[in-house]
Design an enzyme around this catalytic site. Structure first.
Site, PDB file in Angstrom:
ATOM      1  N   HIS A 107      11.966  36.116  55.484  1.00 44.69           N
ATOM      2  CA  HIS A 107      13.091  36.687  56.167  1.00 44.69           C
ATOM      3  C   HIS A 107      12.888  38.223  56.421  1.00 44.69           C
ATOM      4  O   HIS A 107      12.312  38.982  55.620  1.00 44.69           O
ATOM      5  CB  HIS A 107      14.447  36.492  55.359  1.00 44.69           C
ATOM      6  CG  HIS A 107      15.521  37.448  55.736  1.00 44.69           C
ATOM      7  ND1 HIS A 107      15.956  38.375  55.225  1.00 44.69           N
ATOM      8  CD2 HIS A 107      16.594  37.199  56.902  1.00 44.69           C
ATOM      9  CE1 HIS A 107      16.880  38.995  55.729  1.00 44.69           C
ATOM     10  NE2 HIS A 107      17.278  38.163  56.614  1.00 44.69           N
ATOM     11  N   ASN A 109      15.036  41.608  58.789  1.00 43.77           N
ATOM     12  CA  ASN A 109      16.367  42.177  59.473  1.00 43.77           C
ATOM     13  C   ASN A 109      16.214  43.311  59.784  1.00 43.77           C
ATOM     14  O   ASN A 109      15.999  44.028  58.883  1.00 43.77           O
ATOM     15  CB  ASN A 109      17.384  41.420  59.059  1.00 43.77           C
ATOM     16  CG  ASN A 109      18.745  42.118  59.731  1.00 43.77           C
ATOM     17  OD1 ASN A 109      19.303  43.106  59.495  1.00 43.77           O
ATOM     18  ND2 ASN A 109      19.160  41.096  60.484  1.00 43.77           N
ATOM     19  N   ARG A 111      18.361  46.213  61.768  1.00 38.04           N
ATOM     20  CA  ARG A 111      19.739  46.510  62.651  1.00 38.04           C
ATOM     21  C   ARG A 111      20.408  47.939  62.830  1.00 38.04           C
ATOM     22  O   ARG A 111      20.022  48.765  61.988  1.00 38.04           O
ATOM     23  CB  ARG A 111      20.911  45.596  62.012  1.00 38.04           C
ATOM     24  CG  ARG A 111      21.049  45.966  60.605  1.00 38.04           C
ATOM     25  CD  ARG A 111      22.111  44.847  59.892  1.00 38.04           C
ATOM     26  NE  ARG A 111      22.219  44.949  58.540  1.00 38.04           N
ATOM     27  CZ  ARG A 111      21.719  44.846  57.350  1.00 38.04           C
ATOM     28  NH1 ARG A 111      20.487  44.045  57.539  1.00 38.04           N
ATOM     29  NH2 ARG A 111      21.924  45.009  56.391  1.00 38.04           N
ATOM     30  N   HIS A 176      26.418  32.373  41.970  1.00 37.63           N
ATOM     31  CA  HIS A 176      26.923  31.068  41.304  1.00 37.63           C
ATOM     32  C   HIS A 176      26.025  30.240  40.541  1.00 37.63           C
ATOM     33  O   HIS A 176      26.370  29.331  39.904  1.00 37.63           O
ATOM     34  CB  HIS A 176      27.639  30.136  42.225  1.00 37.63           C
ATOM     35  CG  HIS A 176      26.967  29.432  43.316  1.00 37.63           C
ATOM     36  ND1 HIS A 176      26.681  30.122  44.719  1.00 37.63           N
ATOM     37  CD2 HIS A 176      26.175  28.645  43.615  1.00 37.63           C
ATOM     38  CE1 HIS A 176      25.875  29.857  45.313  1.00 37.63           C
ATOM     39  NE2 HIS A 176      25.562  28.523  44.929  1.00 37.63           N
ATOM     40  N   GLY A 260      30.314  35.463  67.169  1.00 36.38           N
ATOM     41  CA  GLY A 260      28.842  35.422  67.582  1.00 36.38           C
ATOM     42  C   GLY A 260      28.417  34.131  67.954  1.00 36.38           C
ATOM     43  O   GLY A 260      29.232  33.000  67.621  1.00 36.38           O
ATOM     44  N   ARG A 261      27.308  33.814  68.561  1.00 32.25           N
ATOM     45  CA  ARG A 261      26.883  32.614  69.022  1.00 32.25           C
ATOM     46  C   ARG A 261      26.407  31.589  67.670  1.00 32.25           C
ATOM     47  O   ARG A 261      25.420  31.920  67.086  1.00 32.25           O
ATOM     48  CB  ARG A 261      25.610  32.426  69.973  1.00 32.25           C
ATOM     49  CG  ARG A 261      25.297  31.417  70.465  1.00 32.25           C
ATOM     50  CD  ARG A 261      24.173  31.720  71.570  1.00 32.25           C
ATOM     51  NE  ARG A 261      23.745  30.200  72.133  1.00 32.25           N
ATOM     52  CZ  ARG A 261      22.597  29.585  72.050  1.00 32.25           C
ATOM     53  NH1 ARG A 261      21.805  30.324  71.073  1.00 32.25           N
ATOM     54  NH2 ARG A 261      22.392  28.644  72.429  1.00 32.25           N
TER      55      ARG A 261
END
Length: 305
Positions: A107, A109, A111, A176, A260-261
């Site tokens: 992953h 990202n 931004r 959790h 958002g989409r």
């Protein structure tokens, strides 16, 4: 405001998406499907998804640029002074789910946010990072991943990698279950120290180091044969990935709360996944070794200088 060049950020993000898609298409041989979309409240993006490839079961690389009148709760939870400002947010987010269980999921990202209100200076920041989620652990891969993360940070100070490595370890935890999602990497947010150019340069360095961190691992593990046992464990562990993304991930929550989409936001989810009731691997098995050795925060570089 004159020194904040959001157009330069947008151009970089679009180029980064192109570059990563080109590299993954070369490895897999399967092209990405592209959807360009618009958001009713403002903005849009382009989503690219590779499905049922020879190497990647699913790879999603999304660019989005959205704006609106109010920041959603996920963005103001730790910055309440920003509530009520309008915002512009843009980024590239990707998740790669390989077919071979010996290749880890990855992953990344990067931004950029700007929050504005009349008669006040804009508030802006960068965020992002990359992390690795193996199903079967290899020390060589973990060391390479973290050495590349360290290289991304090195021009910006000796303390940057340890700080953002720890932030990543602390962030990607399935609370959790009291269990890390993977072996970590880098995570940073709210970055504006040193001014726009300095912060933008750091974000670019993180984005530019994703492919050098991941591609050698993919190429090293893709020839390894696997069977039903490894595949079953991969699908079970993917369930943990889904739990984190839907319960804790800031990007997912921001996307959903900001209107958002949905298809683009949830493209990070794997195509196939299983859950089992109260299952635990047998001691001394390769599956148990993932928990015993890899799913614990470690200083991989201190052990392997």
């Amino acid at each position: 405001m004159s020194d904040i060049d959001s157009h330069a950020v947008e151009n970089y993000l679009l180029e980064l998406q192109d570059r990563i898609c080109t590299a993954l298409t070369y490895l897999d041989g399967t092209p990405f499907r592209e959807d360009a979309w618009t958001r009713e409240e403002g903005g849009g993006g382009r989503s690219r998804v590779l499905e049922n490839g020879t190497l990647f079961e699913k790879a999603g690389i999304n660019f989005s640029k959205v704006f609106g009148a109010n920041l959603p709760a996920s963005a103001t939870a730790h910055r309440p002074e920003l509530a009520g400002r309008d915002f512009e947010a843009m980024g590239v987010s990707l998740v790669i789910h390989p077919r071979n269980p010996y290749i880890p999921t990855s992953h990344a990202n990067v931004r950029f946010f700007i929050a504005r209100k009349p008669d006040a200076d804009p508030v802006w920041w960068f965020g992002g990072g990359f992390d690795l989620t193996p199903y079967y652990g290899f020390e060589e891969d973990a060391v390479h991943w973290h050495k590349t993360a360290q290289a991304a940070c090195a021009p910006f100070g000796d303390d940057v990698y340890p700080r953002y490595k720890k932030w990543c370890d602390d962030y990607f935890v399935i609370k959790h279950r009291n269990e890390p999602r993977g072996i970590g990497g880098l995570f940073f947010d709210d970055l504006n120290a040193g001014g726009f150019e300095h912060s933008f340069a750091f974000m670019r360095s993180v984005g530019d180091h994703y492919l050098p961190a991941y591609i050698p691992i993919v190429e090293r593990r893709r020839p390894l044969p696997y069977g039903d046992r490894e595949r079953d464990f991969q699908l079970y562990r993917r369930g943990r990935y889904v739990e984190f993304n839907l319960v804790y991930d800031r990007g997912t929550l921001f996307g959903l709360q900001s209107g958002g989409r949905t298809e683009s936001i949830l493209m990070s989810l794997p195509p196939h996944v299983t859950w089992r009731y109260d299952w635990h691997p047998e001691p001394t098995t390769p599956e148990a070794r993932l928990y015993d050795v890899f799913l614990k925060p470690r200083d991989w570089l201190a052990e392997n200088p």
